[in-house]
Design an enzyme around this catalytic site. Sequence first.
Site, mmCIF file in Angstrom:
data_model
loop_
_atom_site.group_PDB
_atom_site.id
_atom_site.type_symbol
_atom_site.label_atom_id
_atom_site.label_comp_id
_atom_site.label_asym_id
_atom_site.label_seq_id
_atom_site.Cartn_x
_atom_site.Cartn_y
_atom_site.Cartn_z
ATOM 1 N N ASP A 84 1.385 -1.170 0.454
ATOM 2 C CA ASP A 84 -0.271 -0.118 0.149
ATOM 3 C C ASP A 84 0.954 1.089 0.159
ATOM 4 O OD1 ASP A 84 -2.130 1.374 -0.233
ATOM 5 O OD2 ASP A 84 -2.238 1.522 2.252
ATOM 6 N N HIS A 85 0.587 2.006 -0.925
ATOM 7 C CA HIS A 85 1.388 3.335 -0.973
ATOM 8 C C HIS A 85 3.107 3.412 -1.150
ATOM 9 C CE1 HIS A 85 -1.986 6.124 -0.507
ATOM 10 N NE2 HIS A 85 -2.558 5.485 0.630
ATOM 11 N N THR A 125 -8.312 2.428 8.824
ATOM 12 C CA THR A 125 -8.510 2.699 9.842
ATOM 13 C C THR A 125 -10.029 2.381 10.916
ATOM 14 O OG1 THR A 125 -7.655 4.955 9.152
ATOM 15 C CG2 THR A 125 -8.838 5.254 11.770
ATOM 16 N N ASN A 165 -9.978 0.754 -0.632
ATOM 17 C CA ASN A 165 -9.121 0.713 0.516
ATOM 18 C C ASN A 165 -9.979 0.582 2.492
ATOM 19 O OD1 ASN A 165 -7.797 0.141 -1.326
ATOM 20 N ND2 ASN A 165 -6.313 1.122 -0.674
ATOM 21 N N GLY A 218 -9.020 5.600 0.987
ATOM 22 C CA GLY A 218 -9.992 6.342 2.508
ATOM 23 C C GLY A 218 -11.453 5.573 2.561
ATOM 24 N N GLY A 219 -11.390 4.316 2.779
ATOM 25 C CA GLY A 219 -12.591 3.803 2.628
ATOM 26 C C GLY A 219 -13.342 3.855 3.727
HETATM 27 P P1 13P Z 1 -8.730 4.477 5.631
HETATM 28 O O1 13P Z 1 -8.475 4.615 6.800
HETATM 29 O O2 13P Z 1 -8.609 6.371 5.802
HETATM 30 O O3 13P Z 1 -9.302 3.298 5.814
HETATM 31 O O4 13P Z 1 -7.748 4.340 4.391
HETATM 32 C C1 13P Z 1 -6.926 3.605 4.080
HETATM 33 C C2 13P Z 1 -6.645 3.189 2.911
HETATM 34 O O5 13P Z 1 -7.486 4.381 1.868
HETATM 35 C C3 13P Z 1 -5.157 2.050 2.578
HETATM 36 O O6 13P Z 1 -5.055 2.947 1.575
#
Ligand code: 13P
Length: 287
Positions: free
Chosen positions: A84-85, A232, A229, A208-209
């Site tokens: 991820d990223h 959090t 995704n 940012g789901g």
């Molecule tokens: P959240 O932490 O807002 O769910 O985002 C997760 C994300 O986009 C992982 O790349």
Amino acid sequence: MLVSAEEMLKKAKAGHYAVGQFNINNLEWTKSILLTAQEMKSPVILGVSEGAGKYMCGFKTVAAMVDAMVDSLGITVPVALHLDHGTYEGSKACIEAGFSSIMFDGSSLPIDENVDKTKELVAICKEKGISIEAEVGSIGGEEDGVIGAGECADPEECERVANLGVTMLAAGIGNIHGAYPDNWAGLSFETLDAIQQKTGAMPLVLHGGTGIPDDMIKKAIDLGVSKINVNTECQWAFQKATREYIMAGKDLEGKGFDPRKLLAPGAEAIRETVREKIKLFGSDGKA
Ligand code: 13P
């Protein structure tokens, strides 16, 4: 066996649903997500940020753990292990370590440099049968030290990057990592629509789901989002359940201090969150 995310995302795009990427932090997280995906007969993507990879003793440890767990838990739904990223170096390290999917996040670079590096990594991934996600426009907020201003992606730049042969494309559309502020303007569906028109069959990724209202998630899927995704929200669920267990004094009763008992409510809470998301994204029964 770990699989590339290509096939599951192509099917999701064609079938108008999305596959969840759930980030992992440790063994409990991984086990909870895998068991829930299996229970729901859903394909799943396990996301690993560079920070979480380091925390879990490096990408090789993560790949070995996930690979062995898929086998020992008898998981038969498609599972992709995805960076991820990723940085350019991190992407290469994950390819080496046995990940089945990577994200190269070149969104903070000038577009020409993002294109060059993405192109180079696409060639390596194609040769190895690994899926690759690229990013244009940034995701707002902070995730594991990756900070973005949250500007919306330029549809022309999205088209340029999609044409490099990436498997999936993350495009900023006003989405943010972590909690959304009260004055959040919402997702820019106008931008998403323009990107989808320029990129056609390309599966689009919504980062940012956490905290995006259900109706916006559904509309985003209608407009071409095939991977969502979530990170959090699982952390909050784990924290809340663990806190309740300790505040109720359960850790002081009998052998309530045993880590297998202490971590169980948190693990179950992650499962419930993943269950809800898989249902919302519509990937249940699609494996
Ligand atoms: P959240 O932490 O807002 O769910 O985002 C997760 C994300 O986009 C992982 O790349």
